[in-house]
Design a protein around this motif. Structure first.
Motif, PDB file in Angstrom:
ATOM      1  N   ILE A   1     102.333 -54.090  39.083  1.00 53.96           N
ATOM      2  CA  ILE A   1     101.679 -55.446  39.541  1.00 53.96           C
ATOM      3  C   ILE A   1     100.807 -55.305  40.737  1.00 53.96           C
ATOM      4  O   ILE A   1      99.695 -55.909  40.836  1.00 53.96           O
ATOM      5  CB  ILE A   1     103.073 -56.668  39.755  1.00 53.96           C
ATOM      6  CG1 ILE A   1     103.875 -56.513  38.598  1.00 53.96           C
ATOM      7  CG2 ILE A   1     102.228 -57.890  40.129  1.00 53.96           C
ATOM      8  CD1 ILE A   1     103.287 -56.827  37.248  1.00 53.96           C
ATOM      9  N   ASP A   2     101.390 -54.696  41.770  1.00 48.64           N
ATOM     10  CA  ASP A   2     100.968 -54.713  43.073  1.00 48.64           C
ATOM     11  C   ASP A   2      99.539 -53.927  43.087  1.00 48.64           C
ATOM     12  O   ASP A   2      98.519 -54.366  43.640  1.00 48.64           O
ATOM     13  CB  ASP A   2     101.627 -54.009  44.092  1.00 48.64           C
ATOM     14  CG  ASP A   2     102.864 -55.123  44.458  1.00 48.64           C
ATOM     15  OD1 ASP A   2     102.780 -56.422  44.098  1.00 48.64           O
ATOM     16  OD2 ASP A   2     103.756 -54.722  45.195  1.00 48.64           O
ATOM     17  N   PRO A   3      99.414 -52.831  42.329  1.00 50.68           N
ATOM     18  CA  PRO A   3      98.073 -51.977  42.298  1.00 50.68           C
ATOM     19  C   PRO A   3      97.120 -52.886  41.606  1.00 50.68           C
ATOM     20  O   PRO A   3      95.830 -52.640  41.920  1.00 50.68           O
ATOM     21  CB  PRO A   3      98.451 -50.840  41.709  1.00 50.68           C
ATOM     22  CG  PRO A   3     100.119 -50.711  41.846  1.00 50.68           C
ATOM     23  CD  PRO A   3     100.647 -51.809  41.793  1.00 50.68           C
ATOM     24  N   PHE A   4      97.337 -53.547  40.597  1.00 50.11           N
ATOM     25  CA  PHE A   4      96.279 -54.304  39.599  1.00 50.11           C
ATOM     26  C   PHE A   4      95.865 -55.512  40.568  1.00 50.11           C
ATOM     27  O   PHE A   4      94.589 -55.556  40.675  1.00 50.11           O
ATOM     28  CB  PHE A   4      97.134 -55.084  38.476  1.00 50.11           C
ATOM     29  CG  PHE A   4      96.254 -56.108  37.851  1.00 50.11           C
ATOM     30  CD1 PHE A   4      95.293 -55.520  36.918  1.00 50.11           C
ATOM     31  CD2 PHE A   4      96.288 -57.535  37.970  1.00 50.11           C
ATOM     32  CE1 PHE A   4      94.596 -56.603  36.352  1.00 50.11           C
ATOM     33  CE2 PHE A   4      95.527 -58.391  37.570  1.00 50.11           C
ATOM     34  CZ  PHE A   4      94.614 -57.866  36.396  1.00 50.11           C
ATOM     35  N   ILE A   5      96.754 -56.309  41.398  1.00 46.77           N
ATOM     36  CA  ILE A   5      96.124 -57.084  42.233  1.00 46.77           C
ATOM     37  C   ILE A   5      95.206 -56.609  43.414  1.00 46.77           C
ATOM     38  O   ILE A   5      94.389 -56.966  43.854  1.00 46.77           O
ATOM     39  CB  ILE A   5      97.426 -57.892  43.004  1.00 46.77           C
ATOM     40  CG1 ILE A   5      98.153 -58.580  41.829  1.00 46.77           C
ATOM     41  CG2 ILE A   5      96.612 -58.964  43.851  1.00 46.77           C
ATOM     42  CD1 ILE A   5      99.106 -59.603  42.477  1.00 46.77           C
TER      43      ILE A   5
ATOM     44  N   GLY B   1      81.832 -57.441  44.555  1.00 50.12           N
ATOM     45  CA  GLY B   1      81.147 -58.433  44.028  1.00 50.12           C
ATOM     46  C   GLY B   1      81.237 -58.224  42.351  1.00 50.12           C
ATOM     47  O   GLY B   1      80.388 -58.706  41.490  1.00 50.12           O
ATOM     48  N   GLU B   2      82.257 -57.251  41.802  1.00 49.57           N
ATOM     49  CA  GLU B   2      82.393 -57.168  40.177  1.00 49.57           C
ATOM     50  C   GLU B   2      83.288 -58.230  39.903  1.00 49.57           C
ATOM     51  O   GLU B   2      83.473 -57.972  38.551  1.00 49.57           O
ATOM     52  CB  GLU B   2      83.048 -55.727  40.176  1.00 49.57           C
ATOM     53  CG  GLU B   2      81.996 -54.520  40.653  1.00 49.57           C
ATOM     54  CD  GLU B   2      82.610 -53.067  40.485  1.00 49.57           C
ATOM     55  OE1 GLU B   2      83.827 -53.072  40.144  1.00 49.57           O
ATOM     56  OE2 GLU B   2      81.870 -52.308  40.881  1.00 49.57           O
ATOM     57  N   CYS B   3      83.861 -58.890  40.684  1.00 51.78           N
ATOM     58  CA  CYS B   3      84.767 -60.100  40.293  1.00 51.78           C
ATOM     59  C   CYS B   3      84.561 -61.371  41.211  1.00 51.78           C
ATOM     60  O   CYS B   3      84.542 -60.920  42.201  1.00 51.78           O
ATOM     61  CB  CYS B   3      86.286 -59.557  40.206  1.00 51.78           C
ATOM     62  SG  CYS B   3      87.553 -60.744  39.953  1.00 51.78           S
TER      63      CYS B   3
ATOM     64  N   ASP C   1      86.890 -67.022  42.062  1.00 52.60           N
ATOM     65  CA  ASP C   1      87.755 -68.019  40.983  1.00 52.60           C
ATOM     66  C   ASP C   1      88.368 -67.224  40.021  1.00 52.60           C
ATOM     67  O   ASP C   1      89.412 -67.763  39.741  1.00 52.60           O
ATOM     68  CB  ASP C   1      86.475 -68.877  40.398  1.00 52.60           C
ATOM     69  CG  ASP C   1      85.761 -69.920  41.322  1.00 52.60           C
ATOM     70  OD1 ASP C   1      86.636 -70.116  42.446  1.00 52.60           O
ATOM     71  OD2 ASP C   1      84.827 -70.264  40.991  1.00 52.60           O
ATOM     72  N   GLN C   2      87.848 -65.874  39.701  1.00 48.44           N
ATOM     73  CA  GLN C   2      88.727 -65.199  38.714  1.00 48.44           C
ATOM     74  C   GLN C   2      89.780 -64.669  39.359  1.00 48.44           C
ATOM     75  O   GLN C   2      91.064 -64.338  38.699  1.00 48.44           O
ATOM     76  CB  GLN C   2      87.970 -64.202  38.256  1.00 48.44           C
ATOM     77  CG  GLN C   2      86.645 -64.469  37.408  1.00 48.44           C
ATOM     78  CD  GLN C   2      85.725 -63.600  37.106  1.00 48.44           C
ATOM     79  OE1 GLN C   2      85.388 -62.516  37.554  1.00 48.44           O
ATOM     80  NE2 GLN C   2      85.295 -63.358  35.692  1.00 48.44           N
ATOM     81  N   PHE C   3      89.710 -64.143  40.706  1.00 45.33           N
ATOM     82  CA  PHE C   3      90.561 -63.641  41.431  1.00 45.33           C
ATOM     83  C   PHE C   3      91.936 -64.846  41.679  1.00 45.33           C
ATOM     84  O   PHE C   3      93.002 -64.384  41.506  1.00 45.33           O
ATOM     85  CB  PHE C   3      90.231 -63.123  42.692  1.00 45.33           C
ATOM     86  CG  PHE C   3      91.496 -62.554  43.645  1.00 45.33           C
ATOM     87  CD1 PHE C   3      91.980 -61.330  43.554  1.00 45.33           C
ATOM     88  CD2 PHE C   3      91.953 -63.362  44.585  1.00 45.33           C
ATOM     89  CE1 PHE C   3      92.785 -60.642  44.271  1.00 45.33           C
ATOM     90  CE2 PHE C   3      93.231 -62.977  45.510  1.00 45.33           C
ATOM     91  CZ  PHE C   3      93.637 -61.658  45.374  1.00 45.33           C
TER      92      PHE C   3
END
Length: 267
Positions: free
Chosen positions: A210-214, A224-226, A229-231
């Motif tokens: 979980i933590d590494p993904f976030i 700038g790859e995300c 709003d998506q975050f």
């Protein structure tokens, strides 16, 4: 209910509000651009929330002993279900408070970069100016944030599922171990000791998946790859998973206790 049980309910409530609010620090990292400082603050909150559950065992010790003497484990089950209900309620309240605390944490991060000391930051928070800043930061949750829950197709379902499982295990682990000891008094020490193993598994799941993904998603926003709003949508789903995890813990309590009791017999 005894004084010890009431104290456990209050502390559990506070702990799970903190646990939920910790995830708003991730959003603060994006807004302020102070990634390292924000994550340092997050780690403090995460450490408190993920280890504070251990207070349940010593505070519930007398209640468990009394339950074993009377031979009515259903009384203890009733108390444990109230404790789990308090975790669900606290997580929901924590989720509703997140917009407010995103502003509060943003100011805290800026303040920390000046004072460079957690104790000084805490003293500032309880000062007159700190209280005034908190009042000015109070914000109502936006309806459009809840509407983001409809976009589950865009979310990593494995991460969401792992988050629910890990948080439910972490929530119910100690209580299930204590209840297992009540069901099998001759092995209650062994059952109680297994709670550390169970919480360890939940913590590993959180730290490995979980933590590494976030953290990687945070880097993607910075590069700038995300989009932001998506975050934010991802954080909403993570926090929603926490609420579902506490509800799932209610269903895992008795089966988990029986499984722990069985493992204790095999050891």
């Amino acid at each position: 209910m005894s004084i010890q049980v009431i104290i456990v309910l209050i502390l559990t409530f506070i702990i799970y509000i903190i646990s939920t609010l910790a995830y708003s620090v991730r959003t603060v990292a994006i807004k302020t651009g102070r990634i390292a400082i924000s994550f340092a603050v997050f780690n403090i909150f995460a450490l408190i929330s993920r280890t504070a559950n251990t207070i349940q065992a010593p505070l519930m010790a007398k209640t468990i002993e009394n339950t074993i003497e009377t031979g009515h484990p259903e009384d203890l089950l009733f108390i444990f279900r109230w404790i789990l209900f308090s975790t669900t309620l606290a997580t929901i309240i924590g989720a509703l408070l997140m917009p407010t605390f995103i502003k509060v944490f943003s100011k805290a991060v800026d303040c920390f970069s000046i004072h460079r000391s957690i104790p000084k930051l805490l003293l500032h928070g309880f000062s007159k100016s700190g209280i005034e800043q908190f009042k000015s930061s109070v914000t109502k949750p936006k309806r459009e944030n809840l509407a983001q829950l409809k976009n589950i197709k865009m979310m990593p379902k494995k991460i969401i599922l792992l988050n629910i499982i890990a948080f439910s295990i972490s929530t119910v682990g100690i209580l299930a171990s204590l209840y297992a000891g009540c069901l099998n008094p001759s092995l209650r020490t062994t059952c109680s000791s297994l709670s550390a193993v169970i919480n360890g598994i939940a913590t590993i799941l959180m730290f490995v998946f979980i933590d590494p993904f976030i953290s990687m998603l945070t880097d993607d926003v910075i590069k700038g790859e995300c989009t932001e709003d998506q975050f934010n949508r991802c954080i909403i789903f993570i926090v929603g998973g926490l609420i579902v995890g506490t509800i799932l813990a209610q269903f895992l309590l008795v089966p988990g206790a029986k499984l722990i009791s069985y493992i204790a017999k095999l050891i």
